[in-house]
Design a protein around this motif. Sequence first.
Motif, PDB file in Angstrom:
ATOM      1  N   TYR A 245       0.780  -1.196   0.114  1.00 60.75           N
ATOM      2  CA  TYR A 245       0.009   0.044   0.041  1.00 60.75           C
ATOM      3  C   TYR A 245       0.870   1.192   0.135  1.00 60.75           C
ATOM      4  O   TYR A 245       1.783   1.328   0.936  1.00 60.75           O
ATOM      5  CB  TYR A 245      -0.853  -0.093   1.313  1.00 60.75           C
ATOM      6  N   ALA A 246       0.449   2.138  -0.898  1.00 60.49           N
ATOM      7  CA  ALA A 246       1.267   3.350  -0.940  1.00 60.49           C
ATOM      8  C   ALA A 246       1.152   4.343   0.546  1.00 60.49           C
ATOM      9  O   ALA A 246       2.104   4.845   0.721  1.00 60.49           O
ATOM     10  CB  ALA A 246       0.650   4.374  -2.118  1.00 60.49           C
ATOM     11  N   MET A 247       0.076   4.281   1.057  1.00 57.80           N
ATOM     12  CA  MET A 247       0.152   5.205   2.516  1.00 57.80           C
ATOM     13  C   MET A 247       1.107   4.392   3.365  1.00 57.80           C
ATOM     14  O   MET A 247       1.660   5.360   4.390  1.00 57.80           O
ATOM     15  CB  MET A 247      -1.320   4.822   3.225  1.00 57.80           C
ATOM     16  N   GLU A 248       1.554   3.162   3.436  1.00 54.52           N
ATOM     17  CA  GLU A 248       2.569   2.773   4.198  1.00 54.52           C
ATOM     18  C   GLU A 248       3.972   3.236   3.970  1.00 54.52           C
ATOM     19  O   GLU A 248       4.617   3.772   4.607  1.00 54.52           O
ATOM     20  CB  GLU A 248       2.722   1.196   4.258  1.00 54.52           C
ATOM     21  N   ARG A 249       4.218   3.533   2.633  1.00 53.34           N
ATOM     22  CA  ARG A 249       5.473   4.137   2.223  1.00 53.34           C
ATOM     23  C   ARG A 249       5.458   5.472   2.432  1.00 53.34           C
ATOM     24  O   ARG A 249       6.525   6.036   2.859  1.00 53.34           O
ATOM     25  CB  ARG A 249       5.670   3.740   0.511  1.00 53.34           C
ATOM     26  N   GLN A 250       4.193   5.934   2.322  1.00 52.78           N
ATOM     27  CA  GLN A 250       4.192   7.520   2.633  1.00 52.78           C
ATOM     28  C   GLN A 250       4.446   7.909   3.991  1.00 52.78           C
ATOM     29  O   GLN A 250       5.140   8.775   4.362  1.00 52.78           O
ATOM     30  CB  GLN A 250       2.650   8.200   2.422  1.00 52.78           C
ATOM     31  N   VAL A 251       3.944   7.148   4.987  1.00 53.19           N
ATOM     32  CA  VAL A 251       4.279   7.223   6.461  1.00 53.19           C
ATOM     33  C   VAL A 251       5.687   6.895   6.799  1.00 53.19           C
ATOM     34  O   VAL A 251       6.429   7.752   7.430  1.00 53.19           O
ATOM     35  CB  VAL A 251       3.204   6.424   7.186  1.00 53.19           C
ATOM     36  N   ARG A 252       6.136   5.944   6.131  1.00 55.55           N
ATOM     37  CA  ARG A 252       7.651   5.593   6.334  1.00 55.55           C
ATOM     38  C   ARG A 252       8.684   6.563   6.051  1.00 55.55           C
ATOM     39  O   ARG A 252       9.548   6.975   6.563  1.00 55.55           O
ATOM     40  CB  ARG A 252       8.043   4.135   5.561  1.00 55.55           C
ATOM     41  N   ASP A 253       8.498   7.434   4.983  1.00 57.97           N
ATOM     42  CA  ASP A 253       9.221   8.427   4.556  1.00 57.97           C
ATOM     43  C   ASP A 253       9.310   9.565   5.225  1.00 57.97           C
ATOM     44  O   ASP A 253      10.401  10.274   5.101  1.00 57.97           O
ATOM     45  CB  ASP A 253       9.020   8.651   3.059  1.00 57.97           C
ATOM     46  N   VAL A 254       8.192   9.820   5.936  1.00 56.28           N
ATOM     47  CA  VAL A 254       8.219  11.230   6.749  1.00 56.28           C
ATOM     48  C   VAL A 254       8.138  10.962   8.276  1.00 56.28           C
ATOM     49  O   VAL A 254       8.751  11.938   9.231  1.00 56.28           O
ATOM     50  CB  VAL A 254       7.007  11.829   6.244  1.00 56.28           C
ATOM     51  N   TYR A 255       7.821   9.808   8.788  1.00 53.28           N
ATOM     52  CA  TYR A 255       7.758   9.658  10.252  1.00 53.28           C
ATOM     53  C   TYR A 255       8.985   8.971  10.857  1.00 53.28           C
ATOM     54  O   TYR A 255       9.649   8.376  10.276  1.00 53.28           O
ATOM     55  CB  TYR A 255       6.531   8.541  10.643  1.00 53.28           C
ATOM     56  N   THR A 256       9.271   9.316  12.039  1.00 48.66           N
ATOM     57  CA  THR A 256      10.405   8.639  12.808  1.00 48.66           C
ATOM     58  C   THR A 256      10.077   7.033  12.798  1.00 48.66           C
ATOM     59  O   THR A 256       9.091   6.568  12.658  1.00 48.66           O
ATOM     60  CB  THR A 256      10.455   9.210  14.234  1.00 48.66           C
ATOM     61  N   ILE A 257      11.202   6.529  13.112  1.00 47.96           N
ATOM     62  CA  ILE A 257      10.992   4.871  13.032  1.00 47.96           C
ATOM     63  C   ILE A 257      10.197   4.277  14.016  1.00 47.96           C
ATOM     64  O   ILE A 257       9.156   3.440  13.868  1.00 47.96           O
ATOM     65  CB  ILE A 257      12.206   4.232  13.374  1.00 47.96           C
ATOM     66  N   SER A 258      10.295   5.014  15.067  1.00 54.54           N
ATOM     67  CA  SER A 258       9.254   4.351  16.401  1.00 54.54           C
ATOM     68  C   SER A 258       7.652   4.831  16.190  1.00 54.54           C
ATOM     69  O   SER A 258       6.856   3.761  16.234  1.00 54.54           O
ATOM     70  CB  SER A 258       9.558   4.938  17.787  1.00 54.54           C
ATOM     71  N   LYS A 259       7.313   5.998  15.553  1.00 52.88           N
ATOM     72  CA  LYS A 259       5.832   6.300  15.126  1.00 52.88           C
ATOM     73  C   LYS A 259       5.831   5.458  13.830  1.00 52.88           C
ATOM     74  O   LYS A 259       4.498   5.104  13.833  1.00 52.88           O
ATOM     75  CB  LYS A 259       5.828   7.704  14.836  1.00 52.88           C
ATOM     76  N   PHE A 260       6.393   5.318  12.948  1.00 53.61           N
ATOM     77  CA  PHE A 260       6.185   4.248  11.734  1.00 53.61           C
ATOM     78  C   PHE A 260       5.764   3.087  12.154  1.00 53.61           C
ATOM     79  O   PHE A 260       4.798   2.484  11.625  1.00 53.61           O
ATOM     80  CB  PHE A 260       7.227   4.665  10.724  1.00 53.61           C
ATOM     81  N   GLN A 261       6.699   2.332  13.190  1.00 54.09           N
ATOM     82  CA  GLN A 261       6.286   1.116  13.580  1.00 54.09           C
ATOM     83  C   GLN A 261       4.981   1.026  14.237  1.00 54.09           C
ATOM     84  O   GLN A 261       4.423   0.218  14.130  1.00 54.09           O
ATOM     85  CB  GLN A 261       7.517   0.716  14.747  1.00 54.09           C
ATOM     86  N   GLU A 262       4.364   2.133  14.936  1.00 56.43           N
ATOM     87  CA  GLU A 262       3.191   1.887  15.448  1.00 56.43           C
ATOM     88  C   GLU A 262       2.029   1.925  14.233  1.00 56.43           C
ATOM     89  O   GLU A 262       0.848   1.179  14.206  1.00 56.43           O
ATOM     90  CB  GLU A 262       3.089   3.130  16.243  1.00 56.43           C
ATOM     91  N   PHE A 263       2.293   2.701  13.208  1.00 56.05           N
ATOM     92  CA  PHE A 263       1.396   2.565  12.044  1.00 56.05           C
ATOM     93  C   PHE A 263       1.341   1.334  11.360  1.00 56.05           C
ATOM     94  O   PHE A 263       0.502   0.905  10.761  1.00 56.05           O
ATOM     95  CB  PHE A 263       1.796   3.895  11.030  1.00 56.05           C
ATOM     96  N   GLN A 264       2.541   0.868  11.186  1.00 53.67           N
ATOM     97  CA  GLN A 264       2.887  -0.362  10.712  1.00 53.67           C
ATOM     98  C   GLN A 264       2.033  -1.785  11.217  1.00 53.67           C
ATOM     99  O   GLN A 264       1.535  -2.346  10.413  1.00 53.67           O
ATOM    100  CB  GLN A 264       4.379  -0.872  10.440  1.00 53.67           C
ATOM    101  N   GLN A 265       2.074  -1.567  12.579  1.00 53.44           N
ATOM    102  CA  GLN A 265       1.295  -2.363  13.374  1.00 53.44           C
ATOM    103  C   GLN A 265      -0.355  -2.292  13.150  1.00 53.44           C
ATOM    104  O   GLN A 265      -1.028  -3.456  13.173  1.00 53.44           O
ATOM    105  CB  GLN A 265       1.565  -2.188  15.006  1.00 53.44           C
ATOM    106  N   GLU A 266      -0.620  -1.005  13.060  1.00 50.36           N
ATOM    107  CA  GLU A 266      -1.944  -1.026  12.503  1.00 50.36           C
ATOM    108  C   GLU A 266      -2.280  -1.518  11.141  1.00 50.36           C
ATOM    109  O   GLU A 266      -3.392  -2.003  11.007  1.00 50.36           O
ATOM    110  CB  GLU A 266      -2.400   0.615  12.490  1.00 50.36           C
ATOM    111  N   MET A 267      -1.376  -1.398  10.220  1.00 52.79           N
ATOM    112  CA  MET A 267      -1.491  -1.957   8.855  1.00 52.79           C
ATOM    113  C   MET A 267      -1.746  -3.597   8.825  1.00 52.79           C
ATOM    114  O   MET A 267      -2.297  -4.126   8.316  1.00 52.79           O
ATOM    115  CB  MET A 267      -0.319  -1.557   7.878  1.00 52.79           C
ATOM    116  N   ILE A 268      -0.762  -3.881   9.763  1.00 57.01           N
ATOM    117  CA  ILE A 268      -0.576  -5.553   9.987  1.00 57.01           C
ATOM    118  C   ILE A 268      -2.108  -5.980  10.625  1.00 57.01           C
ATOM    119  O   ILE A 268      -2.571  -7.084  10.194  1.00 57.01           O
ATOM    120  CB  ILE A 268       0.368  -5.854  10.735  1.00 57.01           C
TER     121      ILE A 268
END
Length: 801
Positions: A466-489
């Motif tokens: 999904y493009a939104m996962e790459r979107q968040v990864r490119d701008v968020y810090t690692i710890s906050k992106f990991q939170e969003f990634q868990q929501e995607m999972i």
Amino acid sequence: MEKDIEVEELEKFEENDEPIIGMSFDSDVDLFIYFKEYGKRKGFPILRRTSRKDSDGILRNVTFACGRSGETRSKSVNILKPQPNAKTGCNARLGAGLGDDGKWTIRSLNLEHNHVLLTPTKSKYFRCNRSLNTYAKKRLDVNDRAGIRLCKNYQSLVIEAGGHENVTFIERDCRNHVQKERRLRLGDGDAAALQNYFMKMQVEDNRFYFSMQVDDEGRLKNVFWAEPRNREAYKEFGDVVTFDTTYLTNKYDMPFAPFVGVNHHGHSILFGCGLISHEDIETFTWLFRTWLSCMSNLAPNGIITDQDRAMKVAIQNVFPNTRHRWCLWHIMKKVPEKLGGYKEYRNISNVLHCAVYDSQSATKFEETWHHMITEYDLGDNEWLRGLYDERHHWVPCYLNNTFWAGMSSTQRSESMNAFFDGYVNSKTTLKQFVEQYSCALKNKVQKEVEEDVRCLSQQMPCVTDYAMERQVRDVYTISKFQEFQQEMIRKMYCEYVNSMGCENIVREDVKVGEGKKRTFFEVYFEKENGEIRCSCSRFQFRGILCRHAIAIMIRNDVEVLPEKYILRRWRKDVWRCHSRVKTSYELHSCTDEQKRYEKMCATFAEVANMAAHTIESSNLVFNWIENVRGDLSKAILCGDNEVTVVTGQGSCSVEVETVRDPAARRRKGRPPCQRKKSNKFSKSKINSSRSNAKDGQVNEQVPTVVPTHENNVVTAFQNPEGSYIDMNMYPHGVMDYYNGLMSLPHMVGDNVYLTPTQNSCTIYMLQLCYYLVMCYWIGIEGDAANLLFLNCVLLEWWMDK
């Protein structure tokens, strides 16, 4: 085996190198070294007993004596707990004088001792034979400032030396040195040290803010300070603040009151802190107003605290437009204590957790709550009634209209413990706290810098296309992106059910123990303007879109997140002002000797690294060291070296009055000098006024001196007429040390009047009471104490008859 070693050592040092009258030395220092080495071999300590100078100030005569000479009076307050004494009145000594030829000659000598002499392996532990070299002092200072505990600090030196037998000091010497260095670095007086430190900080950077409040006697009452970095960080992350006063830091029992927020990595960050003397409305109001003034009168949107009512009133007065939330973790932690006595406690706890955590609306919470109250007959529980009345301060479904910046209740409750873990303990003076606070703050800033570097130099892989996962990864810090990634999972456990206009129903399978339950969520989504809301309110509390919202957006072919759901506070590509502000200033001021030593150590380390590769180069360095060592003069002093102290106090155009230390307050509970009360005495409290008081009357004699840690002897009692009764006949008084009050029968003037029928019996009872107290005081237990207690009870029963 040990005896054989000692015999060998005694034979080894059985030499004819005995001091005799007429022996000469070049200086009194050489004489001291000689006599100290002699005492070390023979097994006795030495000290400088007397010295005399002439009218020109030149030392002419000196006497060195055995360290066990003289007598010492015990300074122990409790005569029943004396301290060990090394003095035996030994007369062994050596007297010397300065002759016309400039030589020091032994003129009097007595080598007869009245005590046992030790072997060299044991005599090295005498104070005169122990010393800390420069290297050990440096290591102790560095490790102490790094927050390493003294026991580990000392043990590292022992291991490096190859064992305790190879070091010339003990752990107590290290402790004394560390405490001395702390005093030298920060000066005398806790409050004065804080004042000097704050003034120095303000001189170096005028953005440093501090405020001190004193009482009528000039003693420190409350203090607040914030570093420039704290003030800049508040501009970036000050939308939500937590405030906690449960972290005691010093001997004055002044709670440490920090203002804490969450940075872009989800870590706690400090916005200033205070030390307060009381936890009342007046103190909190002063602290909040001072902090608000420091932050340019910009109040936070939300603040999280505990349930303190004084704090609540102060927040309403100072921050009227700020949303006040109670820490949910603290409330739920009290559930076992408040409800554990009910027979249906387990079921009550489950329903309560369901009402708090699973209620997506206020209506649902009210329904579940009232069902719990009715089903388990909890209407009379005042704790639950109080929580319900204040539900708008802690129930999540009532708080979802405020953004809480990812500050969960658990994180809030543990934020300061994690912030100062390993750096600040609860038994420090204010001076020590200054160092520990600065060290903890530096460590926290360093971790933030390291995390910034990691976010800019590393990249997390995506688990979906999904493009939104790459979107968040490119701008968020690692710890906050990991939170969003868990929501995607976890989106895989969500399933669309139905929709009606902009309202959608999503079902999620949630794992509960070994099973699972299905929960339904309402998601409101307007595709035209990119507006989306979920009944779980995760975005309001964590700042991350939930899996339910993500599922609905993907179902409606939304490739990327709307810009309003990409929060600036979590971005890694933003330059923030606080990251360019210096965190604190170096407290440790080195003397010139220390600076020279550090410079030489650094140079020697470089030479050692180059020379260690081959034997030839190592021998070259060793030979050079031996040659240089012979050329250096040995300046050995008998006493401690003088240390020049740089206070580091900055100049100030306005003269500031010196602040006095706060009044030390004794902690709750018994004084530490008194041993714990035995269970055998828990039933032995005797009302001494019972034998003489009539029904409904209480003896009015009260003590004029209440025993404290410093004064544990009651000297006199006062009767209603104002006369005093001498109680020196009982060394510790017949006083109840728990309530500070005990009355004796028929006390008038300087006499104790007894009724004819109770004369001898009451005297015997008073004696038994005294012996009982004495047994308790010195720790006698078992049959002797029980027998005394039985005698008192039987005698009292007989007197009542």
